[in-house]
Write a protein that holds these residues in place. Structure first.
Motif, PDB file in Angstrom:
ATOM      1  N   ASP A 212      72.402  12.406  27.636  1.00  0.00           N
ATOM      2  CA  ASP A 212      72.308  12.565  26.188  1.00  0.00           C
ATOM      3  C   ASP A 212      71.549  13.862  25.888  1.00  0.00           C
ATOM      4  N   ARG A 288      71.574  -2.319  24.881  1.00  0.00           N
ATOM      5  CA  ARG A 288      72.859  -2.047  24.226  1.00  0.00           C
ATOM      6  C   ARG A 288      73.410  -0.777  24.846  1.00  0.00           C
ATOM      7  N   ASP A 291      74.249   5.553  22.012  1.00  0.00           N
ATOM      8  CA  ASP A 291      75.071   6.265  21.040  1.00  0.00           C
ATOM      9  C   ASP A 291      74.477   7.659  20.934  1.00  0.00           C
ATOM     10  N   GLU A 293      76.272   8.142  23.998  1.00  0.00           N
ATOM     11  CA  GLU A 293      76.773   8.050  25.382  1.00  0.00           C
ATOM     12  C   GLU A 293      78.049   7.211  25.508  1.00  0.00           C
TER      13      GLU A 293
END
Ligand code: AMP
Ligand code: GLY
Length: 421
Positions: A212, A288, A291, A293
């Motif tokens: 990221d 989770r 985001d 990724e």
């Protein structure tokens, strides 16, 4: 099969897009979804946000599988509530989600199970935090204990910044109740990777690696964001590093949780930092998918994501494998003006008329109003591409991005550059 996906960001668009490719899936609902999921065939947006309402919907519509995208509903116990109603849902329980929802819980858990992480101390009182900083000079890291959408972390390079961060979190309540407790943590130097696995409570299935870009601006400058771009695979995660992450972090976490009476089922995301000597440390856990990724990872995933998640939710993950496209993928995030502080919303978005093979524009903060696509969130789009090399993928993504227009759009121009250097 009918699937319900909870969330409305780029990650959820990517999950819905991938799950919709399954032969078994006839219909997908995304709550609340975004402008991108509204455009997809077989996908319908659902304007329900309360857990009770989602349960009623899942019962009435006979939803076969619910997949939770973001951390907030997990921390509220959506999985526990669905289980009570005998609904099949993939994600961790409220107790298991503490690995993300409380940094103090996760740091103490790591200490108990010898999982490598930065040295830390926790504070609720401003005076003791300032005193601690006197003996532990910058660079040092200050983190809000609770959920702050990836923004509750200050990497202070000077003592002044560190003291300011303490004041803004503990005295000025910048992150509200998420920051009534803070962690002060040793600064770690190295390169980061995102390592995500699917777990059904006992069997662990790793996804391919990614990296990221957390800072807003080029060359990792500016404030932390939810993530400004990502690519997969991350060359940093060699076989050696992969094995270290599994042996030192992922397996001890799943087993340690089990020993403490908490079964972990869901996506487990470890943010890992690798130093020059190839030692690894855990920066954080998320419960989770990441985001952004998710977007480059799922863009390379072959096979049926629905089937994998359905089996995981039924504790039948044993023997399941995932194949990965050999190509490299990349997502460049386009964000609204003034993201992450106070993004300016409500601008019209112009997308290219044609879709190029091997590329896809995942939507995040978008909404249709009077048939016009408008910005509705801080991170607006995730321009995604794949290619034989990361460089080819990168050039493709930036070419598509140059054809997209909305007022005040900001994006990094160096996504993927570290891996190319
Ligand atoms: P976190 O939400 O804990 O992953 O922190 C967000 C970002 O802040 C990470 O991705 C790192 O870039 C940075 N960060 C967090 N903890 C540290 C640390 N101990 N040392 C250096 N950088 C850190
Ligand atoms: N992109 C980082 C995260 O999802 O937490």
């Amino acid at each position: 099969m009918k699937v319900l996906i909870i969330g409305g960001g780029g990650r959820e668009h990517a999950l819905a897009w991938k799950i919709s490719q399954s032969q078994e899936v006839k219909k997908i609902f995304v709550a609340p979804g975004n402008g991108g999921t509204e455009l997809e065939r077989n996908i319908e947006n659902l304007n329900i946000t309360e857990i009770e309402g989602l349960i009623d919907f899942a019962i009435k519509q006979k939803i076969d599988l619910t997949v939770v995208g973001p951390e907030a509903p997990l921390a509220l116990g959506i999985v526990d509530a669905f289980h009570k109603n005998n609904l099949t849902i993939f994600g961790p329980t409220k107790a298991a989600a503490q690995l993300e929802s409380s940094k103090e819980f996760s740091k103490r858990f790591m200490a108990r199970h010898n999982i490598p992480t930065a040295k830390f101390a926790t504070f609720e009182d401003t005076h003791s935090a300032h005193e601690y900083l006197k003996n532990n000079p910058a660079p040092i890291v200050i983190k809000a204990d609770g959920l702050a959408s990836g923004k509750g972390v200050v990497v202070a390079m000077t003592d002044e910044e560190a003291h300011e961060a303490v004041d803004s979190m503990l005295s000025d309540k910048l992150y509200g109740s998420a920051g009534t407790k803070i962690i002060i943590e040793e600064f770690l130097l190295g390169e980061e990777a995102s390592f995500i696995v699917i777990c059904d409570g006992s069997t662990i299935l790793p996804l391919d690696s990614s990296q990221d870009h957390k800072r807003l601006l080029d060359n990792d400058a500016g404030p932390n964001t939810g993530g400004m771009g990502a690519y997969s695979p991350a060359p940093l995660v060699t076989d050696e590093i992969n094995n270290k992450i599994m042996d030192q972090v992922i397996i001890p976490t799943i087993e340690g949780m089990k020993k403490e009476g908490i079964t972990f089922s869901g996506f487990l995301y470890a943010g890992i930092i690798v130093d020059k000597k190839n030692n690894i440390k855990t920066l954080e856990f998320n419960c989770r998918m990441g985001d952004p990724e998710t977007q480059p990872i799922l863009f390379r995933m072959q096979g049926d994501l629905f089937s994998v998640l359905y089996k995981a939710a039924k504790q039948e993950l044993k023997g399941v494998d995932i194949n990965w496209d050999n190509q490299h993928s990349i997502t460049v995030v386009m964000a609204a003006k003034d993201y992450p502080i106070k993004p300016i919303l409500g601008n019209e978005i112009k997308l290219p008329n044609t879709e190029e093979k091997g590329t896809f524009i995942f939507h995040a903060g978008t909404i249709f109003k009077n048939n016009k696509l408008m910005t509705s969130g801080g991170r607006v789009l995730g321009v995604t591409a794949k290619g034989e090399t990361l460089e080819i993928a990168k050039n493709k993504a930036y070419r598509i991005l140059s054809e997209i227009e909305f007022d005040g759009a900001q994006f990094r121009t160096d996504i993927g550059q570290k891996a190319l250097n």
